[in-house]
Design an enzyme around this catalytic site. Structure first.
Site, PDB file in Angstrom:
ATOM      1  N   GLU A 246       0.862  -1.192   0.000  1.00 31.96           N
ATOM      2  CA  GLU A 246       0.000   0.000   0.000  1.00 31.96           C
ATOM      3  C   GLU A 246       0.888   1.229   0.000  1.00 31.96           C
ATOM      4  O   GLU A 246       1.977   1.196   0.557  1.00 31.96           O
ATOM      5  CB  GLU A 246      -0.843   0.046   1.292  1.00 31.96           C
ATOM      6  CG  GLU A 246      -1.886  -1.020   1.391  1.00 31.96           C
ATOM      7  CD  GLU A 246      -2.363  -1.206   2.827  1.00 31.96           C
ATOM      8  OE1 GLU A 246      -1.910  -0.477   3.728  1.00 31.96           O
ATOM      9  OE2 GLU A 246      -3.176  -2.108   3.044  1.00 31.96           O
ATOM     10  N   LYS A 248       2.361   4.568   1.375  1.00 30.59           N
ATOM     11  CA  LYS A 248       2.455   5.074   2.754  1.00 30.59           C
ATOM     12  C   LYS A 248       2.061   6.550   2.751  1.00 30.59           C
ATOM     13  O   LYS A 248       2.758   7.390   2.184  1.00 30.59           O
ATOM     14  CB  LYS A 248       3.865   4.900   3.314  1.00 30.59           C
ATOM     15  CG  LYS A 248       3.956   5.320   4.769  1.00 30.59           C
ATOM     16  CD  LYS A 248       5.303   4.972   5.376  1.00 30.59           C
ATOM     17  CE  LYS A 248       5.344   5.191   6.871  1.00 30.59           C
ATOM     18  NZ  LYS A 248       4.921   6.502   7.340  1.00 30.59           N
ATOM     19  N   ARG A 253      -2.856   9.457  11.879  1.00 25.95           N
ATOM     20  CA  ARG A 253      -3.392   8.128  12.154  1.00 25.95           C
ATOM     21  C   ARG A 253      -4.678   8.241  12.974  1.00 25.95           C
ATOM     22  O   ARG A 253      -4.703   8.969  13.974  1.00 25.95           O
ATOM     23  CB  ARG A 253      -2.351   7.331  12.947  1.00 25.95           C
ATOM     24  CG  ARG A 253      -2.771   5.926  13.346  1.00 25.95           C
ATOM     25  CD  ARG A 253      -2.582   4.983  12.188  1.00 25.95           C
ATOM     26  NE  ARG A 253      -2.824   3.596  12.500  1.00 25.95           N
ATOM     27  CZ  ARG A 253      -1.888   2.721  12.859  1.00 25.95           C
ATOM     28  NH1 ARG A 253      -0.643   3.126  12.993  1.00 25.95           N
ATOM     29  NH2 ARG A 253      -2.190   1.464  13.068  1.00 25.95           N
ATOM     30  N   ARG A 268      -3.961   8.332  17.487  1.00 23.52           N
ATOM     31  CA  ARG A 268      -3.180   7.162  17.883  1.00 23.52           C
ATOM     32  C   ARG A 268      -2.795   7.190  19.361  1.00 23.52           C
ATOM     33  O   ARG A 268      -2.341   6.214  19.898  1.00 23.52           O
ATOM     34  CB  ARG A 268      -1.959   6.949  16.984  1.00 23.52           C
ATOM     35  CG  ARG A 268      -0.973   8.063  17.032  1.00 23.52           C
ATOM     36  CD  ARG A 268       0.145   7.806  16.072  1.00 23.52           C
ATOM     37  NE  ARG A 268       1.281   7.205  16.748  1.00 23.52           N
ATOM     38  CZ  ARG A 268       2.278   6.635  16.121  1.00 23.52           C
ATOM     39  NH1 ARG A 268       2.277   6.543  14.816  1.00 23.52           N
ATOM     40  NH2 ARG A 268       3.291   6.159  16.790  1.00 23.52           N
ATOM     41  N   PHE A 339      -7.302   1.599   5.956  1.00 21.38           N
ATOM     42  CA  PHE A 339      -6.410   0.510   5.546  1.00 21.38           C
ATOM     43  C   PHE A 339      -6.594  -0.762   6.360  1.00 21.38           C
ATOM     44  O   PHE A 339      -5.999  -1.775   6.042  1.00 21.38           O
ATOM     45  CB  PHE A 339      -4.930   0.932   5.487  1.00 21.38           C
ATOM     46  CG  PHE A 339      -4.379   1.584   6.729  1.00 21.38           C
ATOM     47  CD1 PHE A 339      -4.188   0.855   7.886  1.00 21.38           C
ATOM     48  CD2 PHE A 339      -4.027   2.922   6.710  1.00 21.38           C
ATOM     49  CE1 PHE A 339      -3.670   1.453   9.020  1.00 21.38           C
ATOM     50  CE2 PHE A 339      -3.507   3.534   7.841  1.00 21.38           C
ATOM     51  CZ  PHE A 339      -3.327   2.797   9.006  1.00 21.38           C
ATOM     52  N   LYS A 419       7.810  -0.848   6.743  1.00 23.64           N
ATOM     53  CA  LYS A 419       7.701   0.410   5.993  1.00 23.64           C
ATOM     54  C   LYS A 419       8.978   0.641   5.208  1.00 23.64           C
ATOM     55  O   LYS A 419      10.081   0.537   5.754  1.00 23.64           O
ATOM     56  CB  LYS A 419       7.350   1.584   6.900  1.00 23.64           C
ATOM     57  CG  LYS A 419       8.292   1.795   8.054  1.00 23.64           C
ATOM     58  CD  LYS A 419       7.833   2.904   8.971  1.00 23.64           C
ATOM     59  CE  LYS A 419       8.765   3.017  10.156  1.00 23.64           C
ATOM     60  NZ  LYS A 419       8.315   3.859  11.222  1.00 23.64           N
TER      61      LYS A 419
HETATM   62  P1  AMP Z   1       5.919   5.946  11.061  1.00 24.25           P
HETATM   63  O1  AMP Z   1       5.044   7.052  11.586  1.00 24.25           O
HETATM   64  O2  AMP Z   1       7.024   6.413  10.180  1.00 24.25           O
HETATM   65  O3  AMP Z   1       6.350   4.982  12.148  1.00 24.25           O
HETATM   66  O4  AMP Z   1       5.039   5.040  10.061  1.00 24.25           O
HETATM   67  C1  AMP Z   1       3.922   4.341  10.478  1.00 24.25           C
HETATM   68  C2  AMP Z   1       2.702   5.184  10.223  1.00 24.25           C
HETATM   69  O5  AMP Z   1       2.438   5.296   8.836  1.00 24.25           O
HETATM   70  C3  AMP Z   1       1.426   4.581  10.767  1.00 24.25           C
HETATM   71  O6  AMP Z   1       1.289   4.846  12.143  1.00 24.25           O
HETATM   72  C4  AMP Z   1       0.367   5.277   9.959  1.00 24.25           C
HETATM   73  O7  AMP Z   1       0.017   6.487  10.609  1.00 24.25           O
HETATM   74  C5  AMP Z   1       1.080   5.662   8.667  1.00 24.25           C
HETATM   75  N1  AMP Z   1       0.573   5.013   7.440  1.00 24.25           N
HETATM   76  C6  AMP Z   1       0.493   5.624   6.254  1.00 24.25           C
HETATM   77  N2  AMP Z   1       0.020   4.807   5.314  1.00 24.25           N
HETATM   78  C7  AMP Z   1      -0.228   3.615   5.911  1.00 24.25           C
HETATM   79  C8  AMP Z   1      -0.721   2.368   5.454  1.00 24.25           C
HETATM   80  N3  AMP Z   1      -1.043   2.165   4.190  1.00 24.25           N
HETATM   81  N4  AMP Z   1      -0.812   1.370   6.351  1.00 24.25           N
HETATM   82  C9  AMP Z   1      -0.457   1.562   7.648  1.00 24.25           C
HETATM   83  N5  AMP Z   1       0.009   2.729   8.145  1.00 24.25           N
HETATM   84  C10 AMP Z   1       0.129   3.758   7.272  1.00 24.25           C
END
Ligand code: AMP
Length: 559
Positions: A246, A248, A253, A268, A339, A419
């Protein structure tokens, strides 16, 4: 906690605390867990003490006659407020005049019980309005006069929610598992659903309850599943033969709880942010409700520019209620991109694998402001790379690569979601100090001291004055002033509460900071009001990124 603090060995810490927990009563168990996690009340409780470090310092000054100057220099060396309080009380200077007895001759128990401190903190939280600050100071003064310096150290840590020497949440969960002979995985699962350490401890103690049968409840936000960084597509495919890919999205969130009678949106951090997004709420049509209720969705809130999801500062200011929400909803409408799904027609999907959850999501009806993130299941490096490049070119952060068989698991960053970022990595750091600006920025605290999480304290790894708008500088100044610990010649040292996502050119080893590491050309990418202090990146992560940057450089020179 003193015993827990006295060892650096994780297993010893867990064993000491587990044995303590197993001896507590039903009334004592929940507050003991909150205090250990450096909180006063459960996360979902609206109660707040509203009593900052500077008020606490004023009480200590009144009680001990220690000058602010002396206290400041102790704090500068130790950077630990609890220890400062203990030290000041141990080294009490004679008072020039005896303090009048605020509460007659009444004294409190000399050995502080959990029940007593719980009642004390509730009373503090109940004091509001005019004159309440003075009354809180008087109450605290009275308490501190009647307890030992060591007890005062922990009272100080609890009241100021000082997490730096707190018992990390992971250790606390392990201690709960050990205390009540539960499997760690079951405790973690129950923690994700209950999202309340006190309730969790009581549930774990109740041996007739199977923790795995606890199901999500509508309007009780769950903890969110997090993702782990992955360096390359091949590494992701080494872990799983197929991945759900998917885009990102860099947004906000949010968990959306839908019921026929009404719906709610949670951040979150499990904060209720429903009122910040009226356009999303209005877009939950009767068809959607009919099809899914009661339902819990996981997704990301974004604005759209040229039909592309983008994060907008408006989203943050809406949450802080610093903006006119109705006009922002018109000017810069927000959209909910789904998602994942955790509860569907009242049935828990937490034990259902992602592939099946996605099938349910993909069959959901949508509306103008409620959309579904498109996904593809792929197993071929080339195809994933193509999608990745496409996502980067379209301006996304990268891709999420998810194990189709993973269950929804919150807490420690699991391996079910990976990620893959196209941009340089960023760090989530906490501001521990700020300097007054110059020229146009004279009235603002505009140069921020950024710290990562060390074992026992936050360690500064850089400074920045880049990345914020004028409005943000002004709001940040007010916020940091309210978090003042000590006034310094350069500006202020502040309680570690404001989290920022920081971009940088690279990381260097450096003797400039005690941490031994320094960020080059750090700049704030985003203020992360949605993250909590326990999510600040650790010094180990900084070291890992430092090592990774050499790998990246090598790859770049080969290419
Ligand atoms: P990070 O904030 O860099 O730790 O990345 C994780 C965050 O990416 C998650 O907490 C979500 O807020 C965001 N996110 C964006 N797109 C997605 C997706 N397709 N699936 C899950 N999380 C996503």
């Amino acid at each position: 906690m003193e015993k827990v603090d006295s060892t650096t060995k994780k297993n010893e810490k867990i064993a000491i605390f587990a044995s303590f927990l197993s001896g507590l009563t039903t009334e004592e168990l929940p507050p003991a867990c909150y205090y250990a996690a450096a909180r006063i009340f459960p996360k979902k409780s609206q109660k707040k003490i509203q009593f900052g470090w500077s008020s606490f310092m004023a009480v200590i000054h009144q009680l001990t006659n220690r000058s602010r100057q002396e206290m400041r220099s102790f704090y500068r060396q130790k950077a630990d407020f609890g220890s400062l309080v203990e030290w000041a009380l141990l080294k009490k200077k004679p008072q020039p005049q005896p303090l009048s007895a605020f509460f007659g001759n009444q004294t409190v128990e000399t050995s502080l019980s959990i029940a007593y401190i719980d009642a004390f903190l509730r009373k503090m939280a109940s004091l509001t309005g005019k004159g309440s600050l003075q009354e809180k100071k008087d109450q605290l003064l009275h308490l501190l006069r009647n307890i030992s310096p060591l007890e005062a150290k922990y009272v100080a840590r609890i009241i100021t929610s000082d997490t730096r020497t707190g018992f990390q949440e992971g250790l606390l969960l392990d201690a709960i598992a050990l205390a009540f002979e539960r499997k760690k995985t079951h405790v973690r699962y129950a923690h994700m659903v209950l999202n309340d350490l006190g309730e969790l401890a009581l549930a774990a103690r109740n041996q007739s309850l199977d923790l795995n049968t606890i199901t999500p409840r509508l309007f009780q936000p769950l903890r969110s599943m997090l993702a782990t960084k992955v360096e390359t597509i091949d590494k992701a495919l080494d872990a799983y033969p197929q991945v759900i890919c998917e885009r990102k999205i860099d947004g906000f969130r949010a968990q959306l709880h839908i019921d026929k009678q009404g719906s709610k949106i949670y951040s979150r951090n499990q904060e209720d942010v429903t009122n910040a997004f009226p356009e999303i709420l209005d877009s939950i049509t009767a068809t959607i409700k009919e099809h899914v209720s009661p339902c819990i969705l996981d997704g990301e809130i974004v604005s759209l520019v040229d039909n592309k999801p983008v994060f907008f500062q408006d989203i943050s200011t809406r949450i802080l209620r610093k903006t006119d929400i109705a006009s922002s909803a018109k000017k810069m409408p927000c959209y909910y991109f789904i998602f994942d799904i955790l509860l569907f027609r009242g049935k828990s999907l937490l034990q259902t694998d992602l592939q099946k959850r996605k099938e349910i999501v993909d069959r959901m009806p949508t509306s103008n402001h409620i959309r579904i993130i498109s996904s593809e299941t792929l197993s071929d490096t080339e195809k994933i790379n193509h999608l990745f490049q496409e996502a980067i070119n379209e301006g996304y952060e990268g891709l999420m690569l998810k194990d189709p068989h993973s269950l929804y698991l919150a807490g420690r960053r699991g391996k079910g979601w990976l990620k893959l970022k196209g941009t340089l990595p960023t760090l989530d750091l906490v501001i521990v100090g700020a300097e007054w600006g110059h020229g146009r920025r004279t009235d603002w605290l505009s140069n921020y001291h950024l710290a990562a999480r060390g074992l026992n304290e936050f360690q500064v790894i850089g400074k920045t004055f880049k990345g914020l708008t004028d409005d943000e500088f002004s709001q940040m100044t007010d916020r940091l002033k309210s978090l003042t610990v000590t006034e310094e010649s350069y500006g202020l040292s502040v309680q570690p509460q404001v989290i920022v996502e920081v971009e940088f050119d690279n990381i260097q080893e450096s003797s400039k900071y005690a941490s031994g590491m320094a960020l080059r050309f750090a700049r704030i990418k985003r203020i992360r009001n949605d993250k909590s202090v326990d999510e600040v990146d650790s010094i180990e992560t900084v070291h890992q990124l430092y090592r990774d940057q050499f790998k990246r450089q090598k790859r770049a020179t080969k290419a």
